[in-house]
Design an enzyme around this catalytic site. Structure first.
Site, PDB file in Angstrom:
ATOM      1  N   ASP A  38      47.892  48.555  42.661  1.00 30.47           N
ATOM      2  CA  ASP A  38      47.383  47.673  41.606  1.00 30.47           C
ATOM      3  C   ASP A  38      45.857  47.651  41.612  1.00 30.47           C
ATOM      4  O   ASP A  38      45.243  47.150  42.551  1.00 30.47           O
ATOM      5  CB  ASP A  38      47.950  46.261  41.835  1.00 30.47           C
ATOM      6  CG  ASP A  38      47.659  45.296  40.696  1.00 30.47           C
ATOM      7  OD1 ASP A  38      46.805  45.592  39.840  1.00 30.47           O
ATOM      8  OD2 ASP A  38      48.298  44.231  40.668  1.00 30.47           O
ATOM      9  N   LYS A  40      48.140  37.431  28.366  1.00 25.51           N
ATOM     10  CA  LYS A  40      46.941  37.812  29.128  1.00 25.51           C
ATOM     11  C   LYS A  40      46.603  39.243  28.734  1.00 25.51           C
ATOM     12  O   LYS A  40      47.374  40.163  29.012  1.00 25.51           O
ATOM     13  CB  LYS A  40      47.224  37.715  30.633  1.00 25.51           C
ATOM     14  CG  LYS A  40      46.090  38.226  31.511  1.00 25.51           C
ATOM     15  CD  LYS A  40      46.441  38.126  32.994  1.00 25.51           C
ATOM     16  CE  LYS A  40      45.471  38.943  33.849  1.00 25.51           C
ATOM     17  NZ  LYS A  40      45.885  39.019  35.251  1.00 25.51           N
ATOM     18  N   GLU A  99      34.780  34.314  29.125  1.00 30.57           N
ATOM     19  CA  GLU A  99      36.145  34.833  28.940  1.00 30.57           C
ATOM     20  C   GLU A  99      37.180  33.715  28.832  1.00 30.57           C
ATOM     21  O   GLU A  99      36.892  32.542  29.107  1.00 30.57           O
ATOM     22  CB  GLU A  99      36.493  35.776  30.080  1.00 30.57           C
ATOM     23  CG  GLU A  99      36.460  35.092  31.438  1.00 30.57           C
ATOM     24  CD  GLU A  99      37.581  35.529  32.347  1.00 30.57           C
ATOM     25  OE1 GLU A  99      38.748  35.450  31.921  1.00 30.57           O
ATOM     26  OE2 GLU A  99      37.274  35.935  33.482  1.00 30.57           O
ATOM     27  N   ALA A 159      41.906  46.619  35.512  1.00 32.52           N
ATOM     28  CA  ALA A 159      41.203  47.317  34.420  1.00 32.52           C
ATOM     29  C   ALA A 159      39.738  46.895  34.332  1.00 32.52           C
ATOM     30  O   ALA A 159      38.938  47.563  33.660  1.00 32.52           O
ATOM     31  CB  ALA A 159      41.910  47.040  33.095  1.00 32.52           C
ATOM     32  N   ASP A 160      39.376  45.823  35.001  1.00 35.83           N
ATOM     33  CA  ASP A 160      37.965  45.393  34.991  1.00 35.83           C
ATOM     34  C   ASP A 160      37.040  46.517  35.467  1.00 35.83           C
ATOM     35  O   ASP A 160      35.927  46.698  34.955  1.00 35.83           O
ATOM     36  CB  ASP A 160      37.755  44.184  35.909  1.00 35.83           C
ATOM     37  CG  ASP A 160      38.473  42.936  35.428  1.00 35.83           C
ATOM     38  OD1 ASP A 160      39.079  42.969  34.334  1.00 35.83           O
ATOM     39  OD2 ASP A 160      38.438  41.921  36.158  1.00 35.83           O
ATOM     40  N   VAL A 196      38.324  40.071  31.987  1.00 39.36           N
ATOM     41  CA  VAL A 196      36.968  40.626  32.021  1.00 39.36           C
ATOM     42  C   VAL A 196      36.898  41.905  31.196  1.00 39.36           C
ATOM     43  O   VAL A 196      35.984  42.087  30.377  1.00 39.36           O
ATOM     44  CB  VAL A 196      36.522  40.881  33.482  1.00 39.36           C
ATOM     45  CG1 VAL A 196      35.257  41.749  33.531  1.00 39.36           C
ATOM     46  CG2 VAL A 196      36.287  39.556  34.201  1.00 39.36           C
ATOM     47  N   LYS A 212      37.216  38.906  43.530  1.00 38.68           N
ATOM     48  CA  LYS A 212      38.103  37.885  44.096  1.00 38.68           C
ATOM     49  C   LYS A 212      38.451  38.169  45.545  1.00 38.68           C
ATOM     50  O   LYS A 212      38.816  39.282  45.907  1.00 38.68           O
ATOM     51  CB  LYS A 212      39.384  37.784  43.274  1.00 38.68           C
ATOM     52  CG  LYS A 212      39.144  37.192  41.908  1.00 38.68           C
ATOM     53  CD  LYS A 212      40.445  36.681  41.318  1.00 38.68           C
ATOM     54  CE  LYS A 212      40.224  36.260  39.893  1.00 38.68           C
ATOM     55  NZ  LYS A 212      39.936  37.428  39.027  1.00 38.68           N
TER      56      LYS A 212
HETATM   57  N1  PSU Z   1      37.594  34.666  37.420  1.00 42.68           N
HETATM   58  C1  PSU Z   1      38.190  33.490  37.799  1.00 42.68           C
HETATM   59  N2  PSU Z   1      39.503  33.328  37.500  1.00 42.68           N
HETATM   60  C2  PSU Z   1      40.242  34.282  36.836  1.00 42.68           C
HETATM   61  C3  PSU Z   1      39.603  35.496  36.430  1.00 42.68           C
HETATM   62  C4  PSU Z   1      38.275  35.637  36.746  1.00 42.68           C
HETATM   63  O1  PSU Z   1      37.547  32.651  38.395  1.00 42.68           O
HETATM   64  O2  PSU Z   1      41.440  34.067  36.594  1.00 42.68           O
HETATM   65  C5  PSU Z   1      40.408  36.542  35.676  1.00 42.68           C
HETATM   66  C6  PSU Z   1      39.522  37.500  34.887  1.00 42.68           C
HETATM   67  O3  PSU Z   1      39.941  37.471  33.534  1.00 42.68           O
HETATM   68  C7  PSU Z   1      39.783  38.860  35.494  1.00 42.68           C
HETATM   69  C8  PSU Z   1      41.213  38.699  35.890  1.00 42.68           C
HETATM   70  O4  PSU Z   1      39.574  39.917  34.601  1.00 42.68           O
HETATM   71  O5  PSU Z   1      41.186  37.397  36.512  1.00 42.68           O
HETATM   72  C9  PSU Z   1      41.717  39.794  36.800  1.00 42.68           C
HETATM   73  O6  PSU Z   1      43.075  40.023  36.518  1.00 42.68           O
HETATM   74  P1  PSU Z   1      43.786  41.362  37.051  1.00 42.68           P
HETATM   75  O7  PSU Z   1      43.678  41.287  38.540  1.00 42.68           O
HETATM   76  O8  PSU Z   1      45.210  41.267  36.557  1.00 42.68           O
HETATM   77  O9  PSU Z   1      43.029  42.505  36.465  1.00 42.68           O
HETATM   78 MN    MN Z   2      46.687  44.611  38.001  1.00 41.46          MN
END
Ligand code: PSU
Ligand code: MN
Length: 319
Positions: free
Chosen positions: A157, A106, A45, A160-161, A126, A178
């Protein structure tokens, strides 16, 4: 259609030729040449390049991940939207431009259409990377940590993953979700959505650059080898399932201790509230704040786990 695309992964039969790639999608020569005869390809990604890691760690990590995929016996396909064109398999110069250009959008799954229509450059999360990988016929994808349900109730929050995993048959190799998320909630949502959470040689769900979550969080299955992971994925898809999470713990020598991490996270969340950070900006903001407060330790760990996942993904794809 899903039976056919599944063949790419199960057999090296060349059933799915490169000409099945839709016209709206640009796929690099190298990736096309691999997909035609069914040779292994691993999607990577671009959000972690454009938003997750700072320059120059981002470009170094992206290159090292591609090298790790090759070392594991597969062809890397880094995915992004370039000037409104969804692209699978960025060239070296394209990768470098993406890593250096500020203000790249993004894009999660819902943003792809807008990026195309408005001729924008977009880094794919993702969810968006899964969608484009699937369109190209790529079945295996490596990243760092999944998005999920954030902590607290306000602001609400959920990444969408999770929804994408429920609908798109791609195997996502990651270090779990995470550590800045509400992890038990994230796991419950994955169960609700019918997404297997598979531990790679672990019973405890890995939590990004923090290795040990107390109490340990359960995975839904454990595998010991790349071929077991591939077999589980094939079985899941055969029975109408979609995405699968293959979670590998962060390399132990660089993992961040939980106690320190929670302090940094608390501070980062406070700063986010004060600044009114919301929506897609939350995750990049928290990652950057924590990286700063940790004196770069989280960057070292983040980079190492991304590269390790790229290697494992290649072994699964090649297996
Ligand atoms: N893995 C990492 N660093 C990142 C991400 C994944 O080590 O920054 C990214 C991926 O693209 C994942 C996104 O989909 O963080 C999640 O963002 P959000 O919480 O806004 O969905
Ligand atoms: Mn979000």
């Amino acid at each position: 259609v899903s039976m056919r695309t599944c063949d790419v992964f199960t057999e090296r039969s060349g059933v799915k030729a490169a000409n099945a790639i839709p016209g709206w999608l640009t796929v690099s020569e190298e990736v096309r040449a691999a997909l035609g005869p069914g040779r292994p390809v691993v999607a990577l990604e671009s959000t972690l390049i454009a938003h997750g890691l700072p320059w120059p760690t981002n470009l170094e990590t992206a290159r090292e991940s591609e090298d790790a995929v090759r070392a594991g016996g597969a062809v890397p396909a880094t995915i992004a939207v370039l000037n409104g064109v969804p692209t699978v398999g960025l060239s070296g110069p394209q990768l470098e431009t993406l890593a250096q250009t500020p203000g790249v959008r993004k894009a999660s799954r819902r943003d792809l259409g807008a990026a195309v229509a408005l001729r924008q450059a977009a880094a794919t999360t993702v969810s968006a990377t899964m969608a484009l990988a699937h369109a190209a016929g790529v079945r295996v994808f490596a990243t760092g940590g999944l998005g999920g349900a954030h902590r607290g109730d306000e602001p609400f929050d959920i990444s969408a993953d999770l929804a994408e995993l429920a609908r798109t048959p791609v195997l996502v190799v990651c270090a779990g979700a995470k550590s800045l998320l509400h992890l038990p909630r994230t796991l419950e949502l994955l169960e609700t959505l019918g997404v297997p959470v598979v531990g790679y040689r672990t019973d405890a769900f890995p939590t990004f650059y923090v290795r040990d979550h107390a109490p340990p969080l359960p995975v839904s299955a454990r595998v010991e080898s790349p071929s077991e992971a591939a077999e589980l994925f094939r079985a899941h898809v055969r029975m109408g399932g979609a995405g699968v999470v293959l979670a590998q713990p962060c390399p132990a020598d660089v993992a961040v201790p939980p106690r320190e991490f929670m302090e940094w996270l608390g501070e980062a969340e406070k700063a986010a509230r004060v600044l009114g950070i919301s929506g897609a900006e939350v995750t990049p903001f928290l990652l950057a704040q924590i990286a700063e407060w940790s004196g770069g330790r989280t960057l070292t760990a983040n980079r190492a786990l991304i590269v390790a996942n790229a290697r494992l993904a290649a072994e699964v794809a090649a297996g």
